[in-house]
Design a protein around this motif. Sequence first.
Motif, PDB file in Angstrom:
ATOM      1  N   MET A   1       0.822  -1.216   0.000  1.00  0.00           N
ATOM      2  CA  MET A   1       0.000   0.000   0.000  1.00  0.00           C
ATOM      3  C   MET A   1       0.858   1.269   0.000  1.00  0.00           C
ATOM      4  SD  MET A   1      -3.165   0.848  -0.189  1.00  0.00           S
ATOM      5  CE  MET A   1      -4.011   2.444  -0.142  1.00  0.00           C
ATOM      6  N   GLN A   2       2.087   1.163   0.487  1.00  0.00           N
ATOM      7  CA  GLN A   2       2.960   2.344   0.493  1.00  0.00           C
ATOM      8  C   GLN A   2       3.261   2.823  -0.919  1.00  0.00           C
ATOM      9  OE1 GLN A   2       3.796  -0.730   1.349  1.00  0.00           O
ATOM     10  NE2 GLN A   2       5.973  -1.201   1.072  1.00  0.00           N
ATOM     11  N   TYR A   3       3.249   1.910  -1.889  1.00  0.00           N
ATOM     12  CA  TYR A   3       3.506   2.305  -3.274  1.00  0.00           C
ATOM     13  C   TYR A   3       2.260   2.938  -3.903  1.00  0.00           C
ATOM     14  CZ  TYR A   3       7.374  -0.808  -2.285  1.00  0.00           C
ATOM     15  OH  TYR A   3       8.468  -1.408  -1.701  1.00  0.00           O
ATOM     16  N   VAL A   4       1.099   2.562  -3.401  1.00  0.00           N
ATOM     17  CA  VAL A   4      -0.137   3.241  -3.824  1.00  0.00           C
ATOM     18  C   VAL A   4      -0.166   4.657  -3.270  1.00  0.00           C
ATOM     19  CG1 VAL A   4      -2.654   3.178  -3.756  1.00  0.00           C
ATOM     20  CG2 VAL A   4      -1.363   1.041  -3.955  1.00  0.00           C
ATOM     21  N   ASP A   5       0.206   4.806  -1.998  1.00  0.00           N
ATOM     22  CA  ASP A   5       0.234   6.141  -1.380  1.00  0.00           C
ATOM     23  C   ASP A   5       1.181   7.080  -2.114  1.00  0.00           C
ATOM     24  OD1 ASP A   5      -1.595   5.493   0.643  1.00  0.00           O
ATOM     25  OD2 ASP A   5      -0.023   4.771   1.986  1.00  0.00           O
ATOM     26  N   ALA A   6       2.224   6.524  -2.725  1.00  0.00           N
ATOM     27  CA  ALA A   6       3.237   7.355  -3.405  1.00  0.00           C
ATOM     28  C   ALA A   6       2.824   7.769  -4.808  1.00  0.00           C
ATOM     29  CB  ALA A   6       4.562   6.603  -3.450  1.00  0.00           C
ATOM     30  N   ILE A   7       1.671   7.316  -5.306  1.00  0.00           N
ATOM     31  CA  ILE A   7       1.230   7.692  -6.654  1.00  0.00           C
ATOM     32  C   ILE A   7       1.062   9.206  -6.735  1.00  0.00           C
ATOM     33  CG2 ILE A   7      -0.684   7.509  -8.294  1.00  0.00           C
ATOM     34  CD1 ILE A   7      -1.135   4.655  -7.296  1.00  0.00           C
ATOM     35  N   GLU A   8       1.569   9.783  -7.814  1.00  0.00           N
ATOM     36  CA  GLU A   8       1.526  11.238  -8.010  1.00  0.00           C
ATOM     37  C   GLU A   8       0.091  11.741  -8.001  1.00  0.00           C
ATOM     38  OE1 GLU A   8       3.400  15.024  -8.925  1.00  0.00           O
ATOM     39  OE2 GLU A   8       4.261  13.101  -8.353  1.00  0.00           O
ATOM     40  N   LYS A   9      -0.156  12.791  -7.216  1.00  0.00           N
ATOM     41  CA  LYS A   9      -1.509  13.335  -7.079  1.00  0.00           C
ATOM     42  C   LYS A   9      -1.791  14.380  -8.164  1.00  0.00           C
ATOM     43  CE  LYS A   9      -1.744  11.029  -3.161  1.00  0.00           C
ATOM     44  NZ  LYS A   9      -0.360  10.541  -3.057  1.00  0.00           N
ATOM     45  N   GLY A  10      -3.073  14.513  -8.503  1.00  0.00           N
ATOM     46  CA  GLY A  10      -3.488  15.533  -9.465  1.00  0.00           C
ATOM     47  C   GLY A  10      -4.635  15.053 -10.331  1.00  0.00           C
ATOM     48  N   GLU A  11      -5.303  16.019 -10.976  1.00  0.00           N
ATOM     49  CA  GLU A  11      -6.439  15.723 -11.876  1.00  0.00           C
ATOM     50  C   GLU A  11      -6.297  16.493 -13.190  1.00  0.00           C
ATOM     51  OE1 GLU A  11     -10.456  15.398  -9.899  1.00  0.00           O
ATOM     52  OE2 GLU A  11      -9.400  16.586  -8.390  1.00  0.00           O
ATOM     53  N   PRO A  12      -5.384  16.144 -14.065  1.00  0.00           N
ATOM     54  CA  PRO A  12      -4.458  15.010 -13.994  1.00  0.00           C
ATOM     55  C   PRO A  12      -3.162  15.384 -13.285  1.00  0.00           C
ATOM     56  CG  PRO A  12      -4.243  16.066 -16.113  1.00  0.00           C
ATOM     57  CD  PRO A  12      -5.324  16.826 -15.375  1.00  0.00           C
ATOM     58  N   PRO A  13      -2.370  14.408 -12.858  1.00  0.00           N
ATOM     59  CA  PRO A  13      -1.069  14.696 -12.256  1.00  0.00           C
ATOM     60  C   PRO A  13      -0.125  15.311 -13.281  1.00  0.00           C
ATOM     61  CG  PRO A  13      -1.794  12.452 -11.770  1.00  0.00           C
ATOM     62  CD  PRO A  13      -2.694  12.977 -12.849  1.00  0.00           C
ATOM     63  N   ALA A  14       0.783  16.148 -12.790  1.00  0.00           N
ATOM     64  CA  ALA A  14       1.766  16.757 -13.692  1.00  0.00           C
ATOM     65  C   ALA A  14       2.729  15.714 -14.236  1.00  0.00           C
ATOM     66  CB  ALA A  14       2.524  17.852 -12.940  1.00  0.00           C
ATOM     67  N   ASN A  15       3.076  14.749 -13.410  1.00  0.00           N
ATOM     68  CA  ASN A  15       3.992  13.675 -13.819  1.00  0.00           C
ATOM     69  C   ASN A  15       3.382  12.349 -13.393  1.00  0.00           C
ATOM     70  OD1 ASN A  15       6.271  12.334 -14.765  1.00  0.00           O
ATOM     71  ND2 ASN A  15       7.364  12.550 -12.816  1.00  0.00           N
ATOM     72  N   PRO A  16       2.429  11.822 -14.171  1.00  0.00           N
ATOM     73  CA  PRO A  16       1.634  10.676 -13.715  1.00  0.00           C
ATOM     74  C   PRO A  16       2.461   9.433 -13.413  1.00  0.00           C
ATOM     75  CG  PRO A  16       0.692  11.676 -15.696  1.00  0.00           C
ATOM     76  CD  PRO A  16       2.053  12.261 -15.520  1.00  0.00           C
ATOM     77  N   SER A  17       2.084   8.759 -12.329  1.00  0.00           N
ATOM     78  CA  SER A  17       2.638   7.439 -12.029  1.00  0.00           C
ATOM     79  C   SER A  17       1.940   6.421 -12.929  1.00  0.00           C
ATOM     80  CB  SER A  17       2.424   7.097 -10.558  1.00  0.00           C
ATOM     81  OG  SER A  17       2.978   8.088  -9.719  1.00  0.00           O
ATOM     82  N   ARG A  18       2.589   5.276 -13.138  1.00  0.00           N
ATOM     83  CA  ARG A  18       2.068   4.302 -14.086  1.00  0.00           C
ATOM     84  C   ARG A  18       2.129   2.881 -13.540  1.00  0.00           C
ATOM     85  NH1 ARG A  18       5.297   3.529 -17.636  1.00  0.00           N
ATOM     86  NH2 ARG A  18       7.034   4.747 -16.839  1.00  0.00           N
ATOM     87  N   VAL A  19       1.319   2.027 -14.136  1.00  0.00           N
ATOM     88  CA  VAL A  19       1.458   0.585 -13.947  1.00  0.00           C
ATOM     89  C   VAL A  19       2.535   0.129 -14.924  1.00  0.00           C
ATOM     90  CG1 VAL A  19       0.340  -1.667 -14.122  1.00  0.00           C
ATOM     91  CG2 VAL A  19      -0.972   0.313 -13.286  1.00  0.00           C
ATOM     92  N   VAL A  20       3.659  -0.305 -14.406  1.00  0.00           N
ATOM     93  CA  VAL A  20       4.737  -0.769 -15.285  1.00  0.00           C
ATOM     94  C   VAL A  20       4.357  -2.126 -15.882  1.00  0.00           C
ATOM     95  CG1 VAL A  20       7.184  -1.347 -15.441  1.00  0.00           C
ATOM     96  CG2 VAL A  20       6.427   0.494 -13.915  1.00  0.00           C
ATOM     97  N   HIS A  21       3.937  -3.051 -15.014  1.00  0.00           N
ATOM     98  CA  HIS A  21       3.464  -4.364 -15.458  1.00  0.00           C
ATOM     99  C   HIS A  21       2.347  -4.813 -14.529  1.00  0.00           C
ATOM    100  CE1 HIS A  21       6.679  -4.927 -18.359  1.00  0.00           C
ATOM    101  NE2 HIS A  21       7.587  -4.706 -17.423  1.00  0.00           N
ATOM    102  N   ALA A  22       1.412  -5.583 -15.069  1.00  0.00           N
ATOM    103  CA  ALA A  22       0.352  -6.202 -14.264  1.00  0.00           C
ATOM    104  C   ALA A  22       0.384  -7.705 -14.518  1.00  0.00           C
ATOM    105  CB  ALA A  22      -1.011  -5.623 -14.629  1.00  0.00           C
ATOM    106  N   TYR A  23       0.151  -8.477 -13.462  1.00  0.00           N
ATOM    107  CA  TYR A  23       0.186  -9.931 -13.568  1.00  0.00           C
ATOM    108  C   TYR A  23      -0.921 -10.548 -12.706  1.00  0.00           C
ATOM    109  CZ  TYR A  23       5.160  -8.899 -14.692  1.00  0.00           C
ATOM    110  OH  TYR A  23       6.326  -8.389 -15.218  1.00  0.00           O
ATOM    111  N   ILE A  24      -1.269 -11.789 -13.012  1.00  0.00           N
ATOM    112  CA  ILE A  24      -2.001 -12.648 -12.094  1.00  0.00           C
ATOM    113  C   ILE A  24      -0.958 -13.565 -11.466  1.00  0.00           C
ATOM    114  CG2 ILE A  24      -3.827 -14.361 -11.821  1.00  0.00           C
ATOM    115  CD1 ILE A  24      -4.795 -11.530 -12.594  1.00  0.00           C
TER     116      ILE A  24
END
Length: 230
Positions: free
Chosen positions: A162-185
Amino acid sequence: MRRIALLFAFLASLLALPAMAQVMDVPGRAPPPSTTDLRNLWILDLSTGGRVTIWLRPDVAPKMVSRIKTLTRERFYDGLKFHRVIDGFMAQGGDPDGDGTGGSKLPNVEKEFNYLPHVRGAVAAARANDENSANSQFYIMLAPRLALDKKYTVFGRVIDGMQYVDAIEKGEPPANPSRVVHAYIASDNPPAYQPEAPVALPETVAPLPATAPRPRPAAAPRRTQPAPAR
């Protein structure tokens, strides 16, 4: 005094019911999957520096969980940014257009409103005004917002990272958006988390010697027709 103590114990048990209901079996309802069932763990490697593990709940939102698994295995989420992140509320992503208007090419998912609350770490399907318009977008709660309960489909909850979720860049939209690098099951045997490679800057071209004649740039070709719409 004993009666008062019993009364407080009873009230405490009532307050604990919503949280207990997320994991206990209820007659007539499919039991929740184990938090160690790799088939129902959604892994998000974020550009904020780490891996997030989300416990999926097909027992209460089977259609949305199925959609998440399908798109994840198609690498749909890889590289997508969090386009709407409100501090003290939630982080929203999963839109290939990056502005909250897009989705996948698959049909929308019908609502699956359920008893799971919008607590911190809850993961739910974003939608338009139409209750049956969920598709690929999702949001992760940064703080509780119980007023949203049974108005949006909650389909999972963060159980690690959850600490990495908290670190997601804030904004609507963010100036420097955070991204999903990879998603897996998790059952698909994802590789260990690796930090995102830095983007290589283009090499600078050394200036020509002062004595060398500089070539004259060729004239740019003229367009004879309008550029195609993008």
